[in-house]
Structure formats: structure tokens, C-alpha cells
Write a protein that holds these residues in place. Structure first.
Motif, PDB file in Angstrom:
ATOM      1  N   ARG A 178      -9.154 -15.291  -3.165  1.00 53.65           N
ATOM      2  CA  ARG A 178      -9.688 -14.509  -2.447  1.00 53.65           C
ATOM      3  C   ARG A 178      -9.181 -12.820  -3.452  1.00 53.65           C
ATOM      4  N   PHE A 179      -8.507 -12.459  -3.443  1.00 55.54           N
ATOM      5  CA  PHE A 179      -7.021 -11.664  -3.625  1.00 55.54           C
ATOM      6  C   PHE A 179      -7.322 -10.619  -2.894  1.00 55.54           C
ATOM      7  N   ARG A 180      -6.559  -9.864  -2.437  1.00 54.10           N
ATOM      8  CA  ARG A 180      -6.718  -8.502  -1.393  1.00 54.10           C
ATOM      9  C   ARG A 180      -6.550  -7.880  -2.434  1.00 54.10           C
ATOM     10  N   ARG A 181      -7.751  -6.592  -2.049  1.00 52.72           N
ATOM     11  CA  ARG A 181      -7.409  -5.418  -3.175  1.00 52.72           C
ATOM     12  C   ARG A 181      -6.209  -4.557  -2.523  1.00 52.72           C
ATOM     13  N   VAL A 182      -5.954  -3.861  -3.849  1.00 48.79           N
ATOM     14  CA  VAL A 182      -5.026  -3.175  -3.918  1.00 48.79           C
ATOM     15  C   VAL A 182      -5.225  -1.816  -4.665  1.00 48.79           C
ATOM     16  N   PRO A 183      -4.353  -1.064  -4.770  1.00 45.12           N
ATOM     17  CA  PRO A 183      -4.631   0.642  -4.521  1.00 45.12           C
ATOM     18  C   PRO A 183      -4.918   0.249  -5.869  1.00 45.12           C
ATOM     19  N   ASP A 184      -5.477   1.972  -6.970  1.00 44.16           N
ATOM     20  CA  ASP A 184      -5.663   2.405  -7.044  1.00 44.16           C
ATOM     21  C   ASP A 184      -4.649   2.414  -8.610  1.00 44.16           C
ATOM     22  N   LEU A 185      -5.035   2.711  -9.728  1.00 44.41           N
ATOM     23  CA  LEU A 185      -3.229   3.576  -9.901  1.00 44.41           C
ATOM     24  C   LEU A 185      -3.996   4.720 -10.041  1.00 44.41           C
ATOM     25  N   THR A 186      -4.570   5.678  -9.514  1.00 45.28           N
ATOM     26  CA  THR A 186      -4.760   7.076  -9.348  1.00 45.28           C
ATOM     27  C   THR A 186      -3.610   7.257  -7.148  1.00 45.28           C
ATOM     28  N   GLU A 187      -4.106   5.779  -6.453  1.00 45.58           N
ATOM     29  CA  GLU A 187      -3.171   6.289  -5.741  1.00 45.58           C
ATOM     30  C   GLU A 187      -1.489   5.872  -5.729  1.00 45.58           C
ATOM     31  N   CYS A 188      -1.024   4.811  -6.482  1.00 41.05           N
ATOM     32  CA  CYS A 188       0.248   4.412  -6.436  1.00 41.05           C
ATOM     33  C   CYS A 188       0.736   5.750  -6.975  1.00 41.05           C
ATOM     34  N   GLU A 189       2.170   5.523  -6.550  1.00 41.39           N
ATOM     35  CA  GLU A 189       3.422   6.665  -6.504  1.00 41.39           C
ATOM     36  C   GLU A 189       4.050   6.948  -7.541  1.00 41.39           C
ATOM     37  N   GLU A 190       4.705   7.791  -8.400  1.00 41.42           N
ATOM     38  CA  GLU A 190       5.333   7.996 -10.029  1.00 41.42           C
ATOM     39  C   GLU A 190       6.146   7.122  -9.740  1.00 41.42           C
ATOM     40  N   GLY A 191       6.219   5.858 -10.910  1.00 42.27           N
ATOM     41  CA  GLY A 191       7.733   5.264 -11.167  1.00 42.27           C
ATOM     42  C   GLY A 191       7.738   3.871 -10.292  1.00 42.27           C
ATOM     43  N   TYR A 202       6.333   0.937 -10.700  1.00 43.43           N
ATOM     44  CA  TYR A 202       5.379  -0.564 -11.564  1.00 43.43           C
ATOM     45  C   TYR A 202       5.538  -1.735 -10.694  1.00 43.43           C
ATOM     46  N   VAL A 203       5.706  -2.007  -9.532  1.00 43.18           N
ATOM     47  CA  VAL A 203       5.281  -3.290  -9.110  1.00 43.18           C
ATOM     48  C   VAL A 203       3.771  -2.956  -8.614  1.00 43.18           C
ATOM     49  N   CYS A 204       3.454  -1.421  -7.796  1.00 44.93           N
ATOM     50  CA  CYS A 204       1.804  -0.927  -7.994  1.00 44.93           C
ATOM     51  C   CYS A 204       0.792  -1.093  -8.782  1.00 44.93           C
ATOM     52  N   TYR A 205       2.038  -0.175 -10.380  1.00 41.36           N
ATOM     53  CA  TYR A 205       1.059  -0.428 -11.829  1.00 41.36           C
ATOM     54  C   TYR A 205       1.027  -1.881 -11.750  1.00 41.36           C
ATOM     55  N   TYR A 206       1.468  -2.842 -11.920  1.00 41.18           N
ATOM     56  CA  TYR A 206       0.941  -4.118 -12.184  1.00 41.18           C
ATOM     57  C   TYR A 206       0.220  -4.474 -11.602  1.00 41.18           C
ATOM     58  N   GLU A 207       0.169  -4.109  -9.808  1.00 37.33           N
ATOM     59  CA  GLU A 207      -0.510  -4.842  -9.275  1.00 37.33           C
ATOM     60  C   GLU A 207      -2.109  -4.783  -9.366  1.00 37.33           C
ATOM     61  N   ALA A 208      -2.488  -2.948  -9.694  1.00 40.90           N
ATOM     62  CA  ALA A 208      -4.025  -2.690  -9.482  1.00 40.90           C
ATOM     63  C   ALA A 208      -4.178  -2.551 -11.047  1.00 40.90           C
ATOM     64  N   GLU A 209      -2.716  -2.587 -12.387  1.00 40.03           N
ATOM     65  CA  GLU A 209      -3.580  -3.425 -13.591  1.00 40.03           C
ATOM     66  C   GLU A 209      -4.444  -4.962 -13.012  1.00 40.03           C
ATOM     67  N   MET A 210      -3.448  -5.902 -12.545  1.00 38.66           N
ATOM     68  CA  MET A 210      -4.232  -7.499 -12.558  1.00 38.66           C
ATOM     69  C   MET A 210      -5.960  -7.280 -11.912  1.00 38.66           C
ATOM     70  N   GLN A 211      -5.315  -5.918 -10.783  1.00 41.63           N
ATOM     71  CA  GLN A 211      -7.261  -6.355 -10.006  1.00 41.63           C
ATOM     72  C   GLN A 211      -8.499  -5.271 -10.624  1.00 41.63           C
ATOM     73  N   TRP A 212      -7.669  -4.609 -11.711  1.00 39.98           N
ATOM     74  CA  TRP A 212      -8.860  -4.193 -13.038  1.00 39.98           C
ATOM     75  C   TRP A 212      -8.973  -5.256 -13.701  1.00 39.98           C
ATOM     76  N   ARG A 213      -8.632  -5.776 -14.512  1.00 38.11           N
ATOM     77  CA  ARG A 213      -8.574  -7.280 -14.817  1.00 38.11           C
ATOM     78  C   ARG A 213      -9.692  -8.128 -14.100  1.00 38.11           C
TER      79      ARG A 213
END
Length: 170
Positions: free
Chosen positions: A68-81, A83-94
């Protein structure tokens, strides 16, 4: 001589003394030594270590195939710049993408099984399975359709954004 009335050619008498083993050498068997050496130097310690580890972990058994993976913020909720949030959101989307693909596949298998089971009356008796499959396919295509081979969370978000803008214009 009542006990001696048998034919000696057919039933020879057993020897009076059992002969001693005819040993060729006084040295022990080298295969036996090697097997005992391997058992006590490699097999026994590894087995005992494994039993010790298993007894420690027996209280907290984890099932590896239901991670079970914890849910992370969507790309819309990530701060600009961020990159860790971007990566986690991308992995969750996949992961979500693969789960949605699997849902569509399972529903497709249910339709096939129902058609196989029902035979000629399948269109009538399998209408619920067909309706579930149609709903899941429409939802899947609205979210992931036309993303291409290089689909990503960012492309999916832009597609959703376009769909919302078109809905506002209409």
C-alpha cells in the motif's frame, strides 16, 4: 538324524561363523568427511541463522504482493520547483494508470466468462457485465485516451484542463 534329511545341493547349510569385513584400507571415507564438513561449517550455521531471523520476524509478517502506497499530492498541489513532489505525483499517476488498466481487463474477462457460460442467451443475461465494462471504458478513455505512447501525469492533467475549458465554452 531326523534333522539331516534334506538335500545339501538344494539347501546348503549356513556357515558356522560370519567372516569379518574385508577392509582394503584403514582410512575413513573422504566423501563422508566432505559431507559432514559441509554440513557443520555451512549448512547448519545458515539454517540456524535463518530460523533465528524467521522467529524475530514472525510477529510482523508483511504481505509483499499487497503493498500500500500512501497517497501524495497531485501535480496541481505541488509547489513550483518541488521536483520531489513532481516525481511522487508522477509515480502515483503511473500506479493509478496501471490499476485502471487492470480494472478494464478484469471487466473484459468477466464479459468473456459470462458469454462462455450463458451461450446463446448471453446478450440478455450478461447485460450488467456489459454495462459495467462500457462505463469503465468510457471513464478510462476520457482520462487516458489519446495520451500516446509517452503518457505522463502532466499530459493527463493538460488533457483534463482542455476538457474543462471546452466544457466551459459550450
Amino acid at each position: 538324524m531326523a534333522g539331516r534329511d534334506f538335500d545339501k545341493d538344494v539347501y546348503p547349510e549356513p556357515p558356522r561363523r560370519t567372516p569379518a569385513d574385508n577392509k582394503q584400507t584403514g582410512l575413513p571415507n573422504p566423501a563422508l568427511i566432505a559431507s559432514k564438513l559441509f554440513y557443520y561449517s555451512v549448512d547448519l550455521p545458515v539454517t540456524k541463522f535463518r530460523e533465528c531471523i524467521d522467529s524475530i520476524q514472525s510477529g510482523k509478517k508483511s504481505v509483499y504482493y499487497h503493498q500500500r502506497f500512501r497517497r501524495v499530492p497531485d501535480l496541481t498541489e505541488c509547489e513550483e520547483g518541488d521536483y520531489v513532489c513532481y516525481y511522487e505525483a508522477e509515480m502515483q499517476w503511473r500506479r493509478d494508470y496501471k490499476v485502471d488498466q487492470e480494472i478494464v481487463r478484469v471487466l473484459q474477462e468477466r464479459i468473456r466468462a459470462c458469454q462462455q457460460r450463458e451461450g446463446a442467451s448471453a446478450p440478455q443475461n450478461c447485460s450488467k457485465e456489459v454495462q459495467d465494462y462500457d462505463d469503465a471504458t468510457k471513464a478510462y478513455m476520457s482520462r487516458y485516451g489519446d495520451l500516446g505512447a509517452y503518457a505522463s501525469g502532466r499530459k493527463c492533467l493538460m488533457k483534463q484542463k482542455e476538457r474543462m475549458i471546452n466544457a466551459q465554452k459550450a
